[in-house]
Design an enzyme around this catalytic site. Sequence first.
Site, PDB file in Angstrom:
ATOM      1  N   MET A  53      14.508  66.622  -2.404  1.00 55.69           N
ATOM      2  CA  MET A  53      15.796  66.840  -3.065  1.00 55.69           C
ATOM      3  C   MET A  53      15.684  66.777  -4.581  1.00 55.69           C
ATOM      4  O   MET A  53      16.263  67.588  -5.285  1.00 55.69           O
ATOM      5  CB  MET A  53      16.826  65.821  -2.592  1.00 55.69           C
ATOM      6  CG  MET A  53      18.231  66.141  -3.072  1.00 55.69           C
ATOM      7  SD  MET A  53      19.449  64.963  -2.491  1.00 55.69           S
ATOM      8  CE  MET A  53      19.519  65.312  -0.745  1.00 55.69           C
ATOM      9  N   TYR A  69       6.995  64.778   2.616  1.00 47.51           N
ATOM     10  CA  TYR A  69       7.563  64.840   3.963  1.00 47.51           C
ATOM     11  C   TYR A  69       6.748  65.728   4.907  1.00 47.51           C
ATOM     12  O   TYR A  69       6.391  66.847   4.573  1.00 47.51           O
ATOM     13  CB  TYR A  69       8.987  65.385   3.916  1.00 47.51           C
ATOM     14  CG  TYR A  69       9.976  64.445   3.264  1.00 47.51           C
ATOM     15  CD1 TYR A  69      10.063  63.111   3.638  1.00 47.51           C
ATOM     16  CD2 TYR A  69      10.821  64.901   2.273  1.00 47.51           C
ATOM     17  CE1 TYR A  69      10.965  62.256   3.047  1.00 47.51           C
ATOM     18  CE2 TYR A  69      11.745  64.055   1.669  1.00 47.51           C
ATOM     19  CZ  TYR A  69      11.804  62.729   2.059  1.00 47.51           C
ATOM     20  OH  TYR A  69      12.699  61.886   1.468  1.00 47.51           O
ATOM     21  N   LYS A  83      21.796  59.990  -4.713  1.00 47.81           N
ATOM     22  CA  LYS A  83      21.047  60.833  -5.639  1.00 47.81           C
ATOM     23  C   LYS A  83      21.653  62.243  -5.662  1.00 47.81           C
ATOM     24  O   LYS A  83      22.422  62.610  -4.771  1.00 47.81           O
ATOM     25  CB  LYS A  83      19.585  60.911  -5.214  1.00 47.81           C
ATOM     26  CG  LYS A  83      19.350  61.568  -3.878  1.00 47.81           C
ATOM     27  CD  LYS A  83      17.941  61.293  -3.396  1.00 47.81           C
ATOM     28  CE  LYS A  83      17.681  61.938  -2.054  1.00 47.81           C
ATOM     29  NZ  LYS A  83      16.531  61.305  -1.385  1.00 47.81           N
TER      30      LYS A  83
END
Length: 369
Positions: free
Chosen positions: A313, A265, A34
């Site tokens: 990200m 996360y 990615k």
Amino acid sequence: MSALEITVDYDAITHNVEVLRGMAEGAAVMAVVKADAYGHGLVPAAAAARAGVRPGSALPSRARRSSLRAAGDSGRIFTWLFGTEVPARALIAADVDMSVSSPEVLGAIIAAARDLTLPARVHLAIDTGLGREGVTLPALPGLVDLALAAQAEGLVRIVGAWTHLAWADQPGHETIDVQADNFRSALMLLGERGVELEVRHIANSACTLTRPEPALRPGAPRHRDVRAPSHSRSRRARLWPAPRDGGALAGGAREGRARRPGVSYAHQYVTPYPTTLGLISAGYADGVYRAAGNRAEVEIRGRRYTIAGRVCMDQFVVDLGPATEVREGDVATLIGPDGPTATHWAEAADTINYEVVCRFGGLRPKESA
Ligand SMILES: *Cc1c(COP(=O)(O)O)cnc(C)c1O
């Protein structure tokens, strides 16, 4: 001529993938490419990774939509990170495996498969506790029923199931076992319904390196995959409800403790009330400051929402509140005439607005990503 030159050692990528393959103890290895292969250059990085997962067969890959195929990659490609705007026709035509994270996404894929009269290969995304994407265990049976009905019609083939860990970088963290248990429950449910999977994927790099036990190696060794997000640059919201008690983690939580759902996360945001969460497909690879997690705001339908938890990200989550008017597919504005300003982002990320506007240049569609 640019003053800045970057040299990438692609052999190092091949080597690292080989090391991970050794540690994966027979499980298949899927290289994630990615965000332009984490900035290393998609096509050459994917080729280097392919060489590592299957020595001697370097296959260049390109992540955006079906263009991986256009670059000559004939291996299995798995793509995720899209909502109902999934470019399903192109992905089916290119024989790219797609993630299914909601009944709505499945519906869009089925419609495209019907148009093309070609089956779509799908992997069911299960939220075992990350609080970012996929269906929770209670919602899984409904999704499986829909997928099985489409499979009976020859429109989809359910080939995979996958999930992603919230705390993989902390090897002893209790949520890893909880998420693994939840994933096992999901796989068991799929097995009971007669779903025959080719691949099951859970472990990212950190987990592969630190948790060698087979419980976290559910992948069948037959496939060597590349996970490539179909980069949706539209930055539209994907929505899902978050109850107050008994979030995704509660399914396997020890001692029956109900937890409130943590988001993304390390669960740096915990929903304080029953609410609706939205997933925005932009992240630090696009210039969104990671430091702005839980601080910066975005504007959707004229209202401001603070980023909930960590910026990832290529995605982040917002808490839209219990009675939101936001709908799947609405556009989130990061900087705009009615939205937050560059100065606002600068304050959230401890910098100056000049840096913000330069950096958000990354949001312009890239030629090469
Ligand atoms: C980024 C990502 C990965 C890879 O994570 P690493 O830490 O780089 O190994 C795997 N799965 C998903 C869903 C991801 O978003």
